[in-house]
Design a protein around this motif. Structure first.
Motif, PDB file in Angstrom:
ATOM      1  N   ALA A 226      79.235 -46.055 -48.861  1.00  0.00           N
ATOM      2  CA  ALA A 226      79.686 -46.444 -47.525  1.00  0.00           C
ATOM      3  C   ALA A 226      81.139 -46.017 -47.313  1.00  0.00           C
ATOM      4  O   ALA A 226      81.505 -45.505 -46.262  1.00  0.00           O
ATOM      5  CB  ALA A 226      79.535 -47.948 -47.340  1.00  0.00           C
ATOM      6  N   GLU A 227      81.960 -46.183 -48.355  1.00  0.00           N
ATOM      7  CA  GLU A 227      83.359 -45.757 -48.262  1.00  0.00           C
ATOM      8  C   GLU A 227      83.446 -44.250 -48.091  1.00  0.00           C
ATOM      9  O   GLU A 227      84.221 -43.759 -47.266  1.00  0.00           O
ATOM     10  CB  GLU A 227      84.111 -46.167 -49.531  1.00  0.00           C
ATOM     11  CG  GLU A 227      84.307 -47.655 -49.684  1.00  0.00           C
ATOM     12  CD  GLU A 227      85.765 -48.043 -49.559  1.00  0.00           C
ATOM     13  OE1 GLU A 227      86.618 -47.297 -50.050  1.00  0.00           O
ATOM     14  OE2 GLU A 227      86.048 -49.087 -48.953  1.00  0.00           O
ATOM     15  N   ALA A 228      82.648 -43.535 -48.865  1.00  0.00           N
ATOM     16  CA  ALA A 228      82.705 -42.074 -48.806  1.00  0.00           C
ATOM     17  C   ALA A 228      82.226 -41.554 -47.453  1.00  0.00           C
ATOM     18  O   ALA A 228      82.550 -40.443 -47.065  1.00  0.00           O
ATOM     19  CB  ALA A 228      81.877 -41.469 -49.935  1.00  0.00           C
ATOM     20  N   LEU A 229      81.437 -42.359 -46.735  1.00  0.00           N
ATOM     21  CA  LEU A 229      81.013 -41.951 -45.398  1.00  0.00           C
ATOM     22  C   LEU A 229      82.113 -42.189 -44.367  1.00  0.00           C
ATOM     23  O   LEU A 229      82.023 -41.735 -43.241  1.00  0.00           O
ATOM     24  CB  LEU A 229      79.775 -42.735 -44.962  1.00  0.00           C
ATOM     25  CG  LEU A 229      78.445 -42.407 -45.630  1.00  0.00           C
ATOM     26  CD1 LEU A 229      77.318 -43.154 -44.946  1.00  0.00           C
ATOM     27  CD2 LEU A 229      78.176 -40.918 -45.591  1.00  0.00           C
ATOM     28  N   GLY A 230      83.131 -42.954 -44.754  1.00  0.00           N
ATOM     29  CA  GLY A 230      84.217 -43.208 -43.824  1.00  0.00           C
ATOM     30  C   GLY A 230      84.289 -44.641 -43.331  1.00  0.00           C
ATOM     31  O   GLY A 230      85.087 -44.955 -42.450  1.00  0.00           O
ATOM     32  N   TYR A 231      83.432 -45.511 -43.867  1.00  0.00           N
ATOM     33  CA  TYR A 231      83.484 -46.915 -43.446  1.00  0.00           C
ATOM     34  C   TYR A 231      84.480 -47.664 -44.321  1.00  0.00           C
ATOM     35  O   TYR A 231      84.346 -47.663 -45.547  1.00  0.00           O
ATOM     36  CB  TYR A 231      82.107 -47.571 -43.579  1.00  0.00           C
ATOM     37  CG  TYR A 231      81.066 -47.005 -42.657  1.00  0.00           C
ATOM     38  CD1 TYR A 231      81.199 -47.133 -41.277  1.00  0.00           C
ATOM     39  CD2 TYR A 231      79.946 -46.349 -43.147  1.00  0.00           C
ATOM     40  CE1 TYR A 231      80.245 -46.622 -40.425  1.00  0.00           C
ATOM     41  CE2 TYR A 231      78.980 -45.830 -42.297  1.00  0.00           C
ATOM     42  CZ  TYR A 231      79.136 -45.978 -40.934  1.00  0.00           C
ATOM     43  OH  TYR A 231      78.194 -45.471 -40.088  1.00  0.00           O
ATOM     44  N   ARG A 232      85.452 -48.295 -43.681  1.00  0.00           N
ATOM     45  CA  ARG A 232      86.393 -49.100 -44.466  1.00  0.00           C
ATOM     46  C   ARG A 232      85.759 -50.445 -44.747  1.00  0.00           C
ATOM     47  O   ARG A 232      85.751 -51.342 -43.908  1.00  0.00           O
ATOM     48  CB  ARG A 232      87.711 -49.263 -43.709  1.00  0.00           C
ATOM     49  CG  ARG A 232      88.609 -48.071 -43.933  1.00  0.00           C
ATOM     50  CD  ARG A 232      89.993 -48.373 -43.515  1.00  0.00           C
ATOM     51  NE  ARG A 232      90.011 -48.644 -42.080  1.00  0.00           N
ATOM     52  CZ  ARG A 232      91.108 -48.908 -41.388  1.00  0.00           C
ATOM     53  NH1 ARG A 232      92.256 -48.971 -41.987  1.00  0.00           N
ATOM     54  NH2 ARG A 232      91.045 -49.127 -40.098  1.00  0.00           N
TER      55      ARG A 232
ATOM     56  N   PRO B  92      87.766 -43.662 -47.319  1.00  0.00           N
ATOM     57  CA  PRO B  92      87.194 -43.677 -45.966  1.00  0.00           C
ATOM     58  C   PRO B  92      88.075 -42.983 -44.929  1.00  0.00           C
ATOM     59  O   PRO B  92      87.564 -42.303 -44.037  1.00  0.00           O
ATOM     60  CB  PRO B  92      87.060 -45.167 -45.626  1.00  0.00           C
ATOM     61  CG  PRO B  92      87.434 -45.929 -46.812  1.00  0.00           C
ATOM     62  CD  PRO B  92      87.862 -45.014 -47.888  1.00  0.00           C
ATOM     63  N   ALA B  95      87.586 -39.336 -45.326  1.00  0.00           N
ATOM     64  CA  ALA B  95      86.269 -38.944 -44.817  1.00  0.00           C
ATOM     65  C   ALA B  95      86.333 -38.808 -43.305  1.00  0.00           C
ATOM     66  O   ALA B  95      85.791 -37.868 -42.722  1.00  0.00           O
ATOM     67  CB  ALA B  95      85.221 -39.973 -45.229  1.00  0.00           C
ATOM     68  N   SER B 124      78.839 -43.056 -38.636  1.00  0.00           N
ATOM     69  CA  SER B 124      80.232 -43.079 -39.064  1.00  0.00           C
ATOM     70  C   SER B 124      81.018 -42.001 -38.321  1.00  0.00           C
ATOM     71  O   SER B 124      82.121 -42.233 -37.838  1.00  0.00           O
ATOM     72  CB  SER B 124      80.321 -42.843 -40.566  1.00  0.00           C
ATOM     73  OG  SER B 124      81.657 -42.666 -40.949  1.00  0.00           O
TER      74      SER B 124
END
Lengths: 359, 283
Positions: A226-232, B92, B95, B124
């Motif tokens: 989830a983090e790597a997708l850009g979700y903090r 994030p 990304a 996202s």
């Protein structure tokens, strides 16, 4: 034809039961609660119905954390208590008006949000277990606070308070009884609780079926991804924590209004926390419909298992051993066995089981 | 939502003047205790290029990737994206600025469907994760984008399956589909074809070729198969024991003695004249 269907879909946020049995059970609970004052007249059954309604909201908001986001919190009863005490203190100190009720609710909601956000920011950055321990500590602290500040909170005795006259049992709304039942302020209170609970449940249902709700699932499944997708993820968990806390606070408000009392044993106690956990697990984690079934089953069993056992025990009089085993005093034993069986045979909860067997 | 995504992309591009390399690392390094996993690697990656990163196991390729995409914090040096220092940003944040990563060890949402895995990446990118009130399945254009990405890796027929039930090769494809869905400026593939069956590999290679052919994306590729590297890469950099030991066009780098020694000499059966240098390298 399609208009009412899509209206229902909109109301349920597109989250259909996806199992015929589940749909039937949910409708049955809804009808039973909606018509409780007329179907099951009597103080005790109305108490049970109100408690079911309140606990559905409480358990559903907890499932947002546990089932959807994968966070274990022990502070849920604390927020339940903040709602109860907010109303209790405001109505106790400022009088039984609608204004003081509104003020109490507003203060409780703000306090709960601030507290939930603070706990989240402090501890959701680090390992999940740390968050759990913090919630445990804060909740214990809050419990001690409530029992020690007796001039303010009523201490161990809690607070009794008065409701606006319209909601009192002595009020009669109609001259003649409706369906053979006197429509009192008590029944009006019940419908206030029921409709608020229904509305809150639908709001929570919308939240878990929003883009935000899907991110919560992603965090539960694989936080790293989830983090790597850009979700903090810290932000999402903190918001989830706040929404859950607000849900619990509202439930606390409703419960205090219904009981016209708030105290450590009705809201803050760890026994309630464990009950909530059990209700989520029995109903099925990660689905709000599980909260409906879990809360209903649990609260009804809690209240009526003893009666059922008394019947069975009396009926079996003369048979060796069995009457003693089924004696009403042993009800907790049987409740425990019921839960063990439930968890053993439905590891995904009742809803998980029902959805799996659909054809 | 598409307008939002486009706006996003527009911002990303206009902010960054063309004279900078898209991505640059300067003296980038990380030390795990006494072990220098990545040792002061300085390298710039230009727009529209595909750079292969090769090196023996344990050379620090994946660690180098982790430093770029933010999963690890460096102990020295910095990372710049479009000339802007992003060393202080979290994974994030990077990304969202356009660094997309596919992982060597597949990172999926195991109990969600294949479609939902990709849709979450599209979501996202669209930046609507904090919408609490709209219904997720009403954002039709996101679902369509996800469908398109699945189609590109030829997984569309398995969209409704739960991700964890896919065979390994399909999970690798899904990993790539998720990366596509992010529409990054920098594509980072970490051994995308590892563990795939022979007939699945061309799908992924063709896809990487297409991304490169777009001309405006930057691709970083960690890959062991030399034939793949030779056919795809504009440039090869070689990491060995955490250090950048060679950098240049594929033919030159593959022919250079340092690569023969540090990498190819170990990976393939080495001719006798290399045996000594190989021994020396290990000693």
């Amino acid at each position: 034809m399609s208009a009412p269907v899509s209206f229902l879909g909109e109301l349920l946020s597109g989250d259909r039961p996806r199992s015929r049995v589940l749909a039937v059970l949910l409708v049955a609970v809804l009808i039973a609660l909606a018509a409780a004052p007329f179907l099951f007249p009597g103080t005790r059954s109305l108490n049970v119905a109100a408690k079911v309604a309140v606990f559905i909201v409480l358990v559903a908001s907890y499932d947002l954390l546990l089932g959807y986001t994968g966070i274990v919190s022990f502070a849920h009863t604390m927020f339940f208590g903040i709602g109860g005490y907010g109303v209790g203190i405001a109505m106790g100190k400022l009088g039984a008006g609608w204004g003081s009720l509104a003020l109490g609710v507003a203060i409780a909601l703000v306090a709960a949000t601030v507290l939930a956000f603070a706990i989240g920011l402090l501890s959701l950055r680090v390992r999940a277990i740390f968050f759990t321990m913090i919630t445990l500590a804060v909740a214990s602290f809050f419990q001690i606070l409530a029992s020690q500040l007796s001039w303010f909170t009523g201490g161990e005795d809690g607070l009794n308070f008065k409701l606006p006259p319209m909601l009192l049992p002595s009020t009669r709304l109609f001259e003649a009884p409706l369906f053979g039942v006197d429509v009192t302020g008590r029944i009006l209170s019940y419908y206030l609780v029921f409709l608020c609970a229904l509305g809150l449940f639908l709001v929570l249902l919308r939240v878990v079926n929003s883009p935000f709700g899907r991110v919560l699932l992603a965090i539960r499944e694989n936080e790293f991804r989830a983090e790597a997708l850009g979700y903090r993820t810290v932000v999402y968990r903190s918001v989830a924590n706040c929404v859950a806390a607000l849900g619990a606070t509202c439930a606390g408000v409703l419960y205090a209004l219904w009981l016209r009392y708030t105290g450590p044993d009705t809201t803050l106690s760890f026994n309630i926390m464990i009950d909530i956990l059990l209700m989520v697990v029995i109903g099925g984690m990660g689905t709000l419909y599980g909260a409906v079934l879990g809360a209903t089953l649990f609260v009804v069993a809690q209240n009526y298992l003893q009666d059922l056992m008394k019947l069975a025990s009396d009926g079996l009089a003369g048979v060796p051993l069995l009457p003693a085993l089924l004696h009403p005093d042993r009800w907790l034993l049987w409740l425990g066995i019921l839960f063990i069986l439930c968890v053993y045979y439905f590891p995904n909860g009742i809803v998980g089981r029902l959805r799996k067997t659909r054809t | 939502m598409r307008t939002l995504a486009e706006q996003h992309a527009g911002n990303r591009r206009s902010r960054h003047p063309a004279e900078h390399p898209v991505l640059e690392t300067r003296d980038l390094g990380i030390r795990f205790g006494g072990h220098l996993a990545v040792d002061r690697v300085s390298c710039a990656f230009a727009r529209g290029t595909l750079t292969a990163i090769v090196g023996p196991n344990g050379a620090g390729k994946t660690t180098y990737f982790n430093l770029i995409s933010g999963q690890l914090a460096p102990t020295s040096g910095r990372v710049a994206l479009f000339g802007e220092d992003i060393s202080g940003l979290s994974a994030p944040q990077r990304a969202r600025r356009g660094i997309g990563r596919a992982f060597q060890l597949t990172q999926l949402f195991p109990r969600l469907t294949v479609r939902e895995n990709v849709r979450l990446a599209v979501q996202s990118r669209a930046g609507i994760g904090l919408e609490l009130w709209s219904m997720w399945n009403r954002h039709v254009e996101l679902a369509e984008k996800a469908e398109h990405c699945l189609h590109r890796v030829s997984l569309a027929d398995k969209a409704d399956r739960v991700a964890s039930t896919l065979p390994h090769g399909d999970q690798r494809k899904l990993e790539v589909a998720i990366l596509l869905a992010l529409e990054p400026e920098v594509f980072m593939f970490d051994e995308p074809t590892a563990g795939m069956s022979v007939d699945e590999v061309p799908v992924i290679l063709e896809l990487i070729r297409q991304i490169k052919a777009q001309g405006d994306k930057t691709v970083l590729l960690v890959e062991h198969k030399m034939d793949v590297v030779r056919s795809l890469a504009d440039r090869i950099i070689v990491l060995h024991q955490g250090r950048l030991v060679a950098d240049g066009d594929p033919a030159t780098v593959i022919a250079s003695p340092i690569v023969q020694e540090a990498y190819l000499g170990i990976a393939s059966a080495s001719p006798p004249e290399h045996a000594m240098t190989e021994g020396a390298a290990h000693g």
